[in-house]
Design a protein around this motif. Sequence first.
Motif, PDB file in Angstrom:
ATOM      1  N   THR A   1       0.810  -1.220   0.000  1.00 50.19           N
ATOM      2  CA  THR A   1       0.000   0.000   0.000  1.00 50.19           C
ATOM      3  C   THR A   1       0.835   1.258   0.000  1.00 50.19           C
ATOM      4  N   SER A   2       2.133   1.127  -0.047  1.00 49.27           N
ATOM      5  CA  SER A   2       2.965   2.320  -0.084  1.00 49.27           C
ATOM      6  C   SER A   2       3.192   2.768  -1.505  1.00 49.27           C
ATOM      7  N   GLY A   3       3.680   3.972  -1.664  1.00 52.52           N
ATOM      8  CA  GLY A   3       4.046   4.485  -2.970  1.00 52.52           C
ATOM      9  C   GLY A   3       2.896   4.532  -3.937  1.00 52.52           C
ATOM     10  N   THR A   4       3.018   3.745  -5.023  1.00 48.57           N
ATOM     11  CA  THR A   4       2.028   3.818  -6.087  1.00 48.57           C
ATOM     12  C   THR A   4       0.708   3.184  -5.701  1.00 48.57           C
ATOM     13  N   ALA A   5       0.681   2.432  -4.613  1.00 47.88           N
ATOM     14  CA  ALA A   5      -0.593   1.825  -4.216  1.00 47.88           C
ATOM     15  C   ALA A   5      -1.583   2.860  -3.728  1.00 47.88           C
ATOM     16  N   GLN A   6      -1.076   3.994  -3.260  1.00 50.19           N
ATOM     17  CA  GLN A   6      -1.982   5.042  -2.818  1.00 50.19           C
ATOM     18  C   GLN A   6      -2.666   5.656  -4.025  1.00 50.19           C
ATOM     19  N   GLN A   7      -3.979   5.772  -3.983  1.00 49.11           N
ATOM     20  CA  GLN A   7      -4.732   6.337  -5.088  1.00 49.11           C
ATOM     21  C   GLN A   7      -4.699   7.852  -5.022  1.00 49.11           C
ATOM     22  N   PRO A   8      -4.288   8.512  -6.097  1.00 46.30           N
ATOM     23  CA  PRO A   8      -4.229   9.969  -6.063  1.00 46.30           C
ATOM     24  C   PRO A   8      -5.601  10.585  -6.104  1.00 46.30           C
ATOM     25  N   SER A   9      -5.673  11.811  -5.620  1.00 49.17           N
ATOM     26  CA  SER A   9      -6.929  12.539  -5.649  1.00 49.17           C
ATOM     27  C   SER A   9      -7.222  13.011  -7.044  1.00 49.17           C
ATOM     28  N   THR A  10      -8.507  13.087  -7.383  1.00 50.02           N
ATOM     29  CA  THR A  10      -8.899  13.627  -8.675  1.00 50.02           C
ATOM     30  C   THR A  10      -8.903  15.142  -8.668  1.00 50.02           C
ATOM     31  N   THR A  11      -8.703  15.760  -7.481  1.00 52.13           N
ATOM     32  CA  THR A  11      -8.651  17.206  -7.407  1.00 52.13           C
ATOM     33  C   THR A  11      -7.345  17.687  -8.018  1.00 52.13           C
ATOM     34  N   THR A  12      -7.413  18.643  -8.948  1.00 55.20           N
ATOM     35  CA  THR A  12      -6.221  19.131  -9.618  1.00 55.20           C
ATOM     36  C   THR A  12      -5.534  20.229  -8.836  1.00 55.20           C
ATOM     37  N   ASN A  13      -6.224  20.844  -7.900  1.00 54.72           N
ATOM     38  CA  ASN A  13      -5.644  21.932  -7.131  1.00 54.72           C
ATOM     39  C   ASN A  13      -5.038  21.383  -5.849  1.00 54.72           C
ATOM     40  N   ALA A  14      -3.732  21.623  -5.669  1.00 56.27           N
ATOM     41  CA  ALA A  14      -3.040  21.069  -4.503  1.00 56.27           C
ATOM     42  C   ALA A  14      -3.547  21.657  -3.203  1.00 56.27           C
ATOM     43  N   ALA A  15      -4.020  22.896  -3.226  1.00 63.22           N
ATOM     44  CA  ALA A  15      -4.539  23.503  -1.999  1.00 63.22           C
ATOM     45  C   ALA A  15      -5.798  22.787  -1.531  1.00 63.22           C
ATOM     46  N   ILE A  16      -6.671  22.418  -2.476  1.00 63.80           N
ATOM     47  CA  ILE A  16      -7.893  21.701  -2.112  1.00 63.80           C
ATOM     48  C   ILE A  16      -7.557  20.294  -1.654  1.00 63.80           C
ATOM     49  N   THR A  17      -6.560  19.681  -2.280  1.00 67.02           N
ATOM     50  CA  THR A  17      -6.122  18.359  -1.833  1.00 67.02           C
ATOM     51  C   THR A  17      -5.605  18.427  -0.399  1.00 67.02           C
ATOM     52  N   ALA A  18      -4.820  19.461  -0.092  1.00 63.19           N
ATOM     53  CA  ALA A  18      -4.325  19.623   1.275  1.00 63.19           C
ATOM     54  C   ALA A  18      -5.460  19.896   2.239  1.00 63.19           C
ATOM     55  N   LEU A  19      -6.503  20.550   1.763  1.00 63.79           N
ATOM     56  CA  LEU A  19      -7.652  20.851   2.622  1.00 63.79           C
ATOM     57  C   LEU A  19      -8.326  19.575   3.105  1.00 63.79           C
ATOM     58  N   LEU A  20      -8.264  18.520   2.297  1.00 63.80           N
ATOM     59  CA  LEU A  20      -8.861  17.243   2.701  1.00 63.80           C
ATOM     60  C   LEU A  20      -8.198  16.681   3.953  1.00 63.80           C
ATOM     61  N   ALA A  21      -6.932  17.063   4.181  1.00 64.08           N
ATOM     62  CA  ALA A  21      -6.197  16.528   5.328  1.00 64.08           C
ATOM     63  C   ALA A  21      -6.303  17.413   6.554  1.00 64.08           C
TER      64      ALA A  21
ATOM     65  N   VAL B   1      -0.726  32.037   2.766  1.00 63.81           N
ATOM     66  CA  VAL B   1      -1.628  30.898   2.902  1.00 63.81           C
ATOM     67  C   VAL B   1      -0.804  29.727   3.425  1.00 63.81           C
ATOM     68  N   ALA B   2      -1.130  29.247   4.607  1.00 60.68           N
ATOM     69  CA  ALA B   2      -0.378  28.137   5.204  1.00 60.68           C
ATOM     70  C   ALA B   2      -1.289  27.359   6.135  1.00 60.68           C
ATOM     71  N   PHE B   3      -1.418  26.062   5.897  1.00 60.54           N
ATOM     72  CA  PHE B   3      -2.218  25.184   6.752  1.00 60.54           C
ATOM     73  C   PHE B   3      -1.881  23.744   6.413  1.00 60.54           C
ATOM     74  N   THR B   4      -1.914  22.867   7.396  1.00 57.89           N
ATOM     75  CA  THR B   4      -1.804  21.418   7.245  1.00 57.89           C
ATOM     76  C   THR B   4      -0.718  21.017   6.261  1.00 57.89           C
ATOM     77  N   GLY B   5       0.460  21.614   6.384  1.00 63.32           N
ATOM     78  CA  GLY B   5       1.551  21.245   5.501  1.00 63.32           C
ATOM     79  C   GLY B   5       1.556  21.966   4.169  1.00 63.32           C
ATOM     80  N   PHE B   6       0.500  22.726   3.850  1.00 60.42           N
ATOM     81  CA  PHE B   6       0.446  23.466   2.589  1.00 60.42           C
ATOM     82  C   PHE B   6       0.880  24.906   2.840  1.00 60.42           C
ATOM     83  N   SER B   7       1.668  25.438   1.926  1.00 65.36           N
ATOM     84  CA  SER B   7       2.138  26.812   2.065  1.00 65.36           C
ATOM     85  C   SER B   7       2.244  27.448   0.691  1.00 65.36           C
ATOM     86  N   ASP B   8       1.795  28.686   0.594  1.00 68.94           N
ATOM     87  CA  ASP B   8       1.859  29.416  -0.670  1.00 68.94           C
ATOM     88  C   ASP B   8       1.954  30.905  -0.357  1.00 68.94           C
TER      89      ASP B   8
END
Length: 752
Positions: free
Chosen positions: A398-418, A579-586
């Motif tokens: 389940t490591s590496g490529t086994a993790q399914q990527p998010s269909t969200t194209t925006n990294a900020a929204i992906t980080a928001l999920l966490a 903008v900085a939260f949950t490991g995301f920074s911009d």
Amino acid sequence: MSDQHKFRPQHLALAVALALGCAEFSTAQELSTQAETTAPVDATLLPRLESKRDPLAVLQALNNADNTVTKVIDSPNVIKGKDDNDLIIVRNGGSFEGRAEGGKGINVIHLDASDGGELGDTRNFAGLFNSQGSWTLTSKSDFKDGVVALKDSTLTNNGKILGRAIALGQFFNNGEIRGSVDVEEGGTFAGQGTVGSLNVHGQVNVNRLHGAPKVRGDLNLSETGVVVYEVNPDGPGETIKVGGTASLGGSTLKIVTMPGDYPQSSQHTVIEAKKVEGEFGKVLNDLAFMDPVLQYNKKNVGLTFTRNSVPFESLATSDNGREFSKNIDKPQHIFEAHVPSDRVNTDIDEVAATSSANTPAPVPEPFTAADTSSTSQEPIAVADTTGITPQPPAVADTSGTAQQPSTTTNAAITALLAADKETASYALEQLAGSGNANLAKATLSSVDPVSTSVLSSMRQLGTDNLRARNNAPRVAAGSEDNGRLWLQALGHGGKLDRDIEPMQHSTKGLLIGADWNIDEEWRLGVMGGKSRTQLDSRELDGDLDSWHLGAYALRQNGPMSFRLGATYSNHDGSTARRVAFTGFSDRPKGRYDASTQQAFAEVGYNLGRANVSIEPFASLGFQRYQRDGYTEKGGAAALKVHEQAQSNLNSTFGLRLAKVETLDNGMRLTPRFSAGWKHTYGDTYTSTRQRLVTGGNNYTVYGAELDRNSLLVDAGLDLGVSASHSVGVGLSGEIGSDSRNHGVMGQWRMAF
């Protein structure tokens, strides 16, 4: 060992206090004087004791023995015991030089030093107690009856403990504990080392920092037990390996998430055992938009994180945050929970440890299953005690490529999920970019001093010709028949009060103007200048470079004054958001062009006499702000900000007072004061349309409102130093329901 004072039965209070974990050694000694007549307490009455194999029972027996010898160590010492029952108490400054030899008899070490330290090689000690401080054990093979970490103490084992362990405080095991480990309520246990069995009534931490326990025998979780399990976004979490039965007993699984970009679905194996019994009674999760799903089967407990149905806007704390949340591209596909295979082999080889007397015991890894916490993902090689070749795990890595990527194209929204619930609310406000809507009001506030300076320049001319009548002051240098040049330095600041994101602004500038008398009643003038404004709020910083041009006219007819003026300002603006939260920074940055236009008309009537001026006045004002659209440069949080326009009409009614005093040296000193009520008409809201550059739709954010009503005050002091020159200073302020502005002005005037 030299003889010291012997322990008597009354010192049993020490054992009881240590057993309960509620007192330090010094406190227990004070209690001993109250226990002279107390009968010996049987070891079975203490919590969860295992008769003579329990270290607490060993301490009790040691205290009851007549030949017990105690020695307090508060400096480096050589310990070589003989045949006595020795109790070694280590205080601050104490340490062992070389190997500590307990000798024959029952020997115990009590660590009672708040400074902590390291305990090296020991031999022939039955037990160890840590009552305070942070201590590390590196003993190669000792403490056959066990060790105890009492409340408010921390004990780390990097060696081998032959007996059991009791955790009433914090216990970290990176080595081997041959006996059982009891984690009492209030105690914490962690570490990737091996234990004989694990009984949890307190808390066990499983994370990347400390790893996961490896249990040769059974794992028993009580209803009060808590497994704190860390989940990381970039791979599977650690796994508790159990060679026997894992009894969950209705305990609590508390999930702690680390910052990062989580896929929409990720699988983790919490426990692998020869047999799993029961279930967790409660699952605590701090993620706002991801739900944990547990899968129980005969040999393991799996954990899958999936996107839940909680809408982003439900955690927004403002209208702007909700508008943003409704207009972002959200993940569409939700992965189904994956159930770990039941074929994972978790048998543990029960062979004895291979450490020699002179070699530190390595951390045993007697598992036949692949260690999912290892980066190599290779099975640990051990002897096959079952006669059957171990089968590799049937589930995919389940490591590496086994993790399914998010269909969200925006990294900020992906980080928001966490994000957890608190962080998600804060993140939505940051991503919404509400500060952009405040640019209009902040800019209008920064140019207010320009029109105020033009008005001030005309008011300094007085309300009548002092040569014709002496009932009103003339403040300006020179006569009305001459031209005049004036210079004003501005300092202006304020704050847009806003519950979500207050913005402060500060302006510095220089204005120059000239006017001429064209006939007996009319006077015309022009002005120009430059200013710089700084904007500052929690998530947005900005700079505004401005150029100003204007024209004005004054008509003076007896005590009646009519003042007209118009200004145009061009602004070159820049912004930088955080903008900085949950490991995301911009750090999105934007540049834009804007302009403002102002026009005013004021009428005043002087009611003063002699050298006193009392002038009621009324004015109408118009302001307009226009900003071009721009696109921020940055990462996933960058916004495309559309053009913005704001215009409003206002009226002001007030009273102005002034008095001219002629000094002995011929100079004229004029104190002045004015106050007025300003009312703004029409729509007072400031708003702008914008969208994420990637993965979003247009939405509207609102800034601080223009003040519907506000109080204007102005006070100053002018000094005519000669017939041609005068200087002045003034203080001004505007107090509204949603903003505060204040300024200082210095002026020099010359007649020609």
